[in-house]
Design a protein around this motif. Sequence first.
Motif, PDB file in Angstrom:
ATOM      1  N   GLY A 103       0.781  -1.230   0.000  1.00 40.83           N
ATOM      2  CA  GLY A 103       0.000   0.000   0.000  1.00 40.83           C
ATOM      3  C   GLY A 103       0.812   1.278   0.000  1.00 40.83           C
ATOM      4  N   PHE A 104       2.096   1.209  -0.352  1.00 41.61           N
ATOM      5  CA  PHE A 104       2.900   2.427  -0.344  1.00 41.61           C
ATOM      6  C   PHE A 104       2.672   3.223  -1.623  1.00 41.61           C
ATOM      7  CE2 PHE A 104       6.179   1.430  -3.455  1.00 41.61           C
ATOM      8  CZ  PHE A 104       6.096   0.054  -3.546  1.00 41.61           C
ATOM      9  N   LYS A 105       2.990   4.499  -1.558  1.00 43.10           N
ATOM     10  CA  LYS A 105       2.885   5.366  -2.725  1.00 43.10           C
ATOM     11  C   LYS A 105       4.276   5.516  -3.324  1.00 43.10           C
ATOM     12  CE  LYS A 105      -1.011   8.025  -0.873  1.00 43.10           C
ATOM     13  NZ  LYS A 105      -1.497   9.365  -0.453  1.00 43.10           N
ATOM     14  N   GLY A 106       4.433   5.018  -4.520  1.00 41.28           N
ATOM     15  CA  GLY A 106       5.730   5.066  -5.175  1.00 41.28           C
ATOM     16  C   GLY A 106       5.819   3.990  -6.231  1.00 41.28           C
ATOM     17  N   HIS A 107       7.048   3.619  -6.582  1.00 44.06           N
ATOM     18  CA  HIS A 107       7.272   2.605  -7.598  1.00 44.06           C
ATOM     19  C   HIS A 107       8.223   1.549  -7.056  1.00 44.06           C
ATOM     20  CE1 HIS A 107       5.753   5.898 -10.080  1.00 44.06           C
ATOM     21  NE2 HIS A 107       5.404   4.984 -10.955  1.00 44.06           N
ATOM     22  N   ALA A 108       7.869   0.292  -7.263  1.00 45.48           N
ATOM     23  CA  ALA A 108       8.697  -0.827  -6.831  1.00 45.48           C
ATOM     24  C   ALA A 108       9.101  -1.634  -8.059  1.00 45.48           C
ATOM     25  CB  ALA A 108       7.940  -1.709  -5.847  1.00 45.48           C
ATOM     26  N   THR A 109      10.406  -1.776  -8.270  1.00 45.70           N
ATOM     27  CA  THR A 109      10.932  -2.541  -9.393  1.00 45.70           C
ATOM     28  C   THR A 109      11.634  -3.776  -8.857  1.00 45.70           C
ATOM     29  OG1 THR A 109      11.289  -0.497 -10.637  1.00 45.70           O
ATOM     30  CG2 THR A 109      12.402  -2.465 -11.435  1.00 45.70           C
ATOM     31  N   LEU A 110      11.285  -4.933  -9.384  1.00 42.08           N
ATOM     32  CA  LEU A 110      11.904  -6.187  -8.979  1.00 42.08           C
ATOM     33  C   LEU A 110      13.198  -6.354  -9.772  1.00 42.08           C
ATOM     34  CD1 LEU A 110      11.773  -8.812  -7.352  1.00 42.08           C
ATOM     35  CD2 LEU A 110      10.377  -9.795  -9.188  1.00 42.08           C
ATOM     36  N   ILE A 111      14.322  -6.174  -9.105  1.00 45.24           N
ATOM     37  CA  ILE A 111      15.616  -6.184  -9.771  1.00 45.24           C
ATOM     38  C   ILE A 111      16.216  -7.585  -9.852  1.00 45.24           C
ATOM     39  CG2 ILE A 111      17.982  -5.313  -9.650  1.00 45.24           C
ATOM     40  CD1 ILE A 111      15.952  -3.189 -10.414  1.00 45.24           C
ATOM     41  N   ARG A 112      16.077  -8.350  -8.772  1.00 45.36           N
ATOM     42  CA  ARG A 112      16.670  -9.695  -8.743  1.00 45.36           C
ATOM     43  C   ARG A 112      15.685 -10.692  -8.156  1.00 45.36           C
ATOM     44  NH1 ARG A 112      21.719 -10.393  -4.900  1.00 45.36           N
ATOM     45  NH2 ARG A 112      20.125 -10.967  -3.372  1.00 45.36           N
ATOM     46  N   ALA A 113      15.469 -11.788  -8.868  1.00 47.05           N
ATOM     47  CA  ALA A 113      14.576 -12.845  -8.393  1.00 47.05           C
ATOM     48  C   ALA A 113      14.775 -14.067  -9.267  1.00 47.05           C
ATOM     49  CB  ALA A 113      13.116 -12.396  -8.433  1.00 47.05           C
ATOM     50  N   SER A 114      14.233 -15.190  -8.831  1.00 41.05           N
ATOM     51  CA  SER A 114      14.311 -16.410  -9.623  1.00 41.05           C
ATOM     52  C   SER A 114      13.412 -16.283 -10.847  1.00 41.05           C
ATOM     53  CB  SER A 114      13.870 -17.601  -8.779  1.00 41.05           C
ATOM     54  OG  SER A 114      12.478 -17.513  -8.488  1.00 41.05           O
ATOM     55  N   SER A 115      13.638 -17.157 -11.828  1.00 38.90           N
ATOM     56  CA  SER A 115      12.806 -17.127 -13.031  1.00 38.90           C
ATOM     57  C   SER A 115      11.346 -17.408 -12.694  1.00 38.90           C
ATOM     58  CB  SER A 115      13.319 -18.140 -14.057  1.00 38.90           C
ATOM     59  OG  SER A 115      13.332 -19.452 -13.511  1.00 38.90           O
ATOM     60  N   GLY A 116      11.108 -18.288 -11.714  1.00 45.24           N
ATOM     61  CA  GLY A 116       9.731 -18.583 -11.318  1.00 45.24           C
ATOM     62  C   GLY A 116       9.040 -17.375 -10.727  1.00 45.24           C
ATOM     63  N   THR A 117       9.762 -16.623  -9.903  1.00 40.96           N
ATOM     64  CA  THR A 117       9.184 -15.415  -9.310  1.00 40.96           C
ATOM     65  C   THR A 117       8.928 -14.370 -10.388  1.00 40.96           C
ATOM     66  OG1 THR A 117      10.254 -15.798  -7.180  1.00 40.96           O
ATOM     67  CG2 THR A 117       9.579 -13.540  -7.668  1.00 40.96           C
ATOM     68  N   ARG A 118       9.826 -14.254 -11.351  1.00 38.27           N
ATOM     69  CA  ARG A 118       9.647 -13.275 -12.432  1.00 38.27           C
ATOM     70  C   ARG A 118       8.435 -13.601 -13.286  1.00 38.27           C
ATOM     71  NH1 ARG A 118      13.350  -9.552 -12.994  1.00 38.27           N
ATOM     72  NH2 ARG A 118      15.469  -9.806 -12.187  1.00 38.27           N
ATOM     73  N   GLN A 119       8.125 -14.858 -13.432  1.00 36.51           N
ATOM     74  CA  GLN A 119       6.937 -15.231 -14.205  1.00 36.51           C
ATOM     75  C   GLN A 119       5.658 -14.847 -13.475  1.00 36.51           C
ATOM     76  OE1 GLN A 119       7.276 -19.403 -15.090  1.00 36.51           O
ATOM     77  NE2 GLN A 119       9.117 -19.143 -16.342  1.00 36.51           N
ATOM     78  N   ARG A 120       5.746 -14.776 -12.163  1.00 38.75           N
ATOM     79  CA  ARG A 120       4.562 -14.492 -11.343  1.00 38.75           C
ATOM     80  C   ARG A 120       4.434 -13.019 -10.979  1.00 38.75           C
ATOM     81  NH1 ARG A 120       4.028 -14.607  -5.859  1.00 38.75           N
ATOM     82  NH2 ARG A 120       6.144 -15.403  -5.624  1.00 38.75           N
ATOM     83  N   ILE A 121       5.559 -12.332 -10.833  1.00 38.83           N
ATOM     84  CA  ILE A 121       5.558 -10.932 -10.401  1.00 38.83           C
ATOM     85  C   ILE A 121       6.195 -10.071 -11.476  1.00 38.83           C
ATOM     86  CG2 ILE A 121       6.302  -9.303  -8.622  1.00 38.83           C
ATOM     87  CD1 ILE A 121       6.524 -11.629  -6.678  1.00 38.83           C
ATOM     88  N   ALA A 122       5.500  -9.044 -11.931  1.00 35.96           N
ATOM     89  CA  ALA A 122       6.018  -8.161 -12.975  1.00 35.96           C
ATOM     90  C   ALA A 122       7.257  -7.418 -12.495  1.00 35.96           C
ATOM     91  CB  ALA A 122       4.945  -7.159 -13.392  1.00 35.96           C
ATOM     92  N   ARG A 123       8.196  -7.223 -13.397  1.00 39.25           N
ATOM     93  CA  ARG A 123       9.433  -6.519 -13.054  1.00 39.25           C
ATOM     94  C   ARG A 123       9.159  -5.074 -12.638  1.00 39.25           C
ATOM     95  NH1 ARG A 123      14.961  -6.851 -14.398  1.00 39.25           N
ATOM     96  NH2 ARG A 123      16.004  -4.833 -14.607  1.00 39.25           N
ATOM     97  N   PHE A 124       8.316  -4.387 -13.408  1.00 37.11           N
ATOM     98  CA  PHE A 124       8.060  -2.972 -13.157  1.00 37.11           C
ATOM     99  C   PHE A 124       6.719  -2.756 -12.479  1.00 37.11           C
ATOM    100  CE2 PHE A 124      11.017  -2.990 -16.745  1.00 37.11           C
ATOM    101  CZ  PHE A 124      11.998  -2.124 -16.268  1.00 37.11           C
ATOM    102  N   GLN A 125       6.608  -1.650 -11.791  1.00 36.01           N
ATOM    103  CA  GLN A 125       5.373  -1.258 -11.142  1.00 36.01           C
ATOM    104  C   GLN A 125       4.254  -1.164 -12.183  1.00 36.01           C
ATOM    105  OE1 GLN A 125       5.172  -0.454  -7.799  1.00 36.01           O
ATOM    106  NE2 GLN A 125       3.024   0.095  -7.781  1.00 36.01           N
TER     107      GLN A 125
END
Length: 374
Positions: A323-345
């Motif tokens: 619930g924060f106001k801002g942008h969260a970018t996923l920089i490092r994660a497993s391939s499985g996590t990347r398939q489930r969670i978008a890299r960019f906000q």
Amino acid sequence: MRPETEGQLAEIIAGAAGPLRVQGGGTRGVDAPGEVLETGGLTGISLYDPGSLTLVVKAGTPLAQIEAALEAEGQRLAFEPMDARGLLGTAGEPTIGGVFAANVSGPRRVQAGAARDFLLGVRFVDGLGQVVKNGGRVMKNVTGYDLVKLMAGSYGTLGVLTEVSLKVLPKPEAAACVLIDGLSDAEAVGAMAKALGSPYDVTGAAHTPSGIDGHPVTMIRIEGFEGSVAYRAGRLREMFASHDVTVDSDPERVAAGWRWVRDVHPMTGTQGDVWRLSVKPSDAPGLVDVLRRRGAVRSVLYDWGGGLVWVETEPGDDIRPSGFKGHATLIRASSGTRQRIARFQPEPAPVAALAQGIRQKFDPRAILNQGIMG
């Protein structure tokens, strides 16, 4: 595929039958489907005029080669691009095209600006294989699309950079780091805001809750002429006299300390996911506290006075619902996590529609780094 000329690159893209994964040195951890298209064959400094602080260089040129040429003339890339290889566990050589394609900036961004702010002109090949040129070798106003700024941070989804022209700046004579020990996250953000709001031209403000010795340390950097640096360091030390303050003026230690911040060294070689949060500085400690109470946080590093927060979390944890106001970018994660969670906000619907329209204009076949930007 590794073209060595702009013409060869244009032919490859025009004749592509499927998606292309565009990369420079392959150090940024960006993954996309399709055949790999490397820009590392497009190398060389086309023009370097130290007197006018201007550099024109092919996009595949290694960053180290450019920094060496600037160092010989007492100049530098003021936006201080990070080296992500340690954080991401990648190899290869960072290229200048990759720096601008990802708009890679470091701790000095809080004072000097981002990579895109130093970009004067670009040449690139769009998704149809057409060569496009925009900008030049001086700053100027534009009408219509400012393609120079548009290409910075587009991650190769609009076109493949072949050449960039940019502004460089003189390297300062001296640097010092004011170190404040023992501050809480909230106290540190307040101290960094005070330093950045002072007249002492701070060029870096970072905080780690667990420094090299395991204790909290807040870092404030100043650069310039030797006498001026000494004066400003003294005034900042007086400003925070009620705390445990030291000043380090050793150039090698100061440079090493800020590389530690720039390259997010506390999260190098660890196994958690790494997020890059862009938030209002005053909101940063509260956000981190919420994440800590959830049990998600492994380590934290504040940069840009708290406007940028690096957070290492437990693998697979999506922190965006916090619930924060801002942008969260996923920089490092497993391939499985990347398939489930978008890299960019995720973008608001109107912005997403506009972005998709721009991508459709420059890459109507959707073959360049497909899916990276949403």
